[in-house]
Design a protein around this motif. Structure first.
Motif, mmCIF file in Angstrom:
data_model
loop_
_atom_site.group_PDB
_atom_site.id
_atom_site.type_symbol
_atom_site.label_atom_id
_atom_site.label_comp_id
_atom_site.label_asym_id
_atom_site.label_seq_id
_atom_site.Cartn_x
_atom_site.Cartn_y
_atom_site.Cartn_z
ATOM 1 N N GLY A 1 1.878 -8.609 2.497
ATOM 2 C CA GLY A 1 2.197 -7.279 3.097
ATOM 3 C C GLY A 1 1.824 -5.945 2.497
ATOM 4 O O GLY A 1 1.221 -5.994 1.453
ATOM 5 N N TYR B 1 3.143 -2.212 2.514
ATOM 6 C CA TYR B 1 4.636 -1.404 2.435
ATOM 7 C C TYR B 1 4.307 0.128 2.196
ATOM 8 O O TYR B 1 3.566 0.155 1.204
ATOM 9 N N ARG B 2 4.962 0.752 2.737
ATOM 10 C CA ARG B 2 5.011 2.253 2.554
ATOM 11 C C ARG B 2 5.934 2.517 1.493
ATOM 12 O O ARG B 2 7.037 2.184 1.476
ATOM 13 N N ARG B 3 5.562 3.482 0.585
ATOM 14 C CA ARG B 3 6.353 4.073 -0.724
ATOM 15 C C ARG B 3 6.723 5.389 -0.578
ATOM 16 O O ARG B 3 5.492 6.190 -0.227
ATOM 17 N N HIS C 1 1.165 3.625 -0.231
ATOM 18 C CA HIS C 1 1.146 2.409 0.259
ATOM 19 C C HIS C 1 0.771 1.368 -0.521
ATOM 20 O O HIS C 1 -0.193 1.591 -1.429
ATOM 21 N N HIS D 1 1.029 -6.872 10.537
ATOM 22 C CA HIS D 1 2.368 -7.345 11.025
ATOM 23 C C HIS D 1 2.166 -8.141 12.134
ATOM 24 O O HIS D 1 2.794 -9.355 11.995
#
Length: 286
Positions: A151, A153-155, A165, A272
């Motif tokens: 994946g 993911y946004r941080r 990201h 996704h």
């Protein structure tokens, strides 16, 4: 008052050709003026700049200086990361070129400073994977295909300029032995999720999770990519995303443009869709 010397004198001091000095002038490495005397036109350069180049060359020969590529290997990061730290003032740079020949201007870093940054907690190098057998690599690929998730993911960064990201691989299993086997060979972090067990302890075992992030995750994906059957597309997309992000950091380290953020959202949406489970959305009625 500044002292000026002829280009021929500068070439003799540097031990190079006149053409090499003119190259340095065209690249703005030397400040020059043109004076037309009664006989002919003459080009002069600043004597102090020529002296500084000679001193830098001698310093390079006498000191322990290394190139940016060597510094990247020592710290365990990419060249773009070394350049960003250089711009931020984390290194002392020596800019020079060899005395003999038209060698392009180079940037050298102090080996002592590079070694100190490697030992610093802020610049930990990427841990190298142990010598893995083809069977272990293939087994890890099978685990990722069957039990893993790749994946982006946004941080959130609070008040900073934009969210970051991260690439992440996660593997979840109720057998702790599998998670320990992966952690021993591929590093990463592990934890236990007991939420399902707390809701219904007689029906659910605790879930053990292993995860790897960013550069370490991409290192693993590159290793297992030839063996992936189901998640090969996800792995290639994640690797391309990481490479793009690193290039953007090198070109524009201080700001993320709206078009770049939109591109990142599109790539996350693509991933996704590849990771979607369950039934496909129903088609609209004709």
């Amino acid at each position: 008052m500044d002292e000026w010397i002829r280009v021929r004198e500068a070439a003799d001091l540097l031990g190079t050709s006149v053409q090499c000095v003119y190259t340095r002038i065209r690249k703005n490495h030397l400040t020059a003026i043109s004076i037309i005397d009664p006989e002919r036109r003459a080009m002069f350069v600043l004597a102090q700049q020529v002296t500084d180049l000679c001193d830098s060359a001698r310093q390079l020969e006498s000191g322990d200086w290394i190139t940016i590529g060597e510094a990247a290997e020592i710290i365990g990061i990419q060249r773009s990361g070394v350049n960003r730290r250089l711009k931020a003032g984390k290194f002392t740079a020596l800019r020079t070129y060899k005395l003999a020949g038209a060698t392009p201007t180079g940037v050298y870093l102090s080996r002592q400073e590079v070694e100190a940054q490697r030992a610093s907690k802020l610049f930990r190098p990427l841990p190298s994977l142990p010598d893995l057998s083809p069977a272990e690599i293939g087994y890890m690929a099978a685990i990722i295909d069957g039990e893993g998730c790749i994946g982006i993911y946004r941080r959130k960064r609070g008040d900073r300029r934009s969210d970051g990201h991260a690439i992440r691989i996660t593997i979840t299993n109720t057998d702790r032995r599998l998670i320990d086997w992966i952690h021993e060979r591929f590093g990463g972090v592990t934890w236990t999720d007991n939420r399902d067990r707390q809701a219904c302890p007689e029906r659910w075992k605790p879930s053990h999770i292993w995860a790897s992030h960013n550069a370490a995750a991409c290192q693993i994906l590159t290793l297992v990519l030839p063996h992936l059957v189901i998640k090969g597309a996800q792995a290639r997309l994640a690797l391309a995303f990481r490479e793009h992000i690193e290039e953007e950091k090198r070109l524009a380290p201080r700001r993320v443009e709206p078009a770049e953020l939109q591109w990142r959202r599109e790539q996350i949406a693509r991933l996704h869709r590849l990771n979607r489970r369950g039934r496909l959305p129903s088609e609209p009625a004709p």
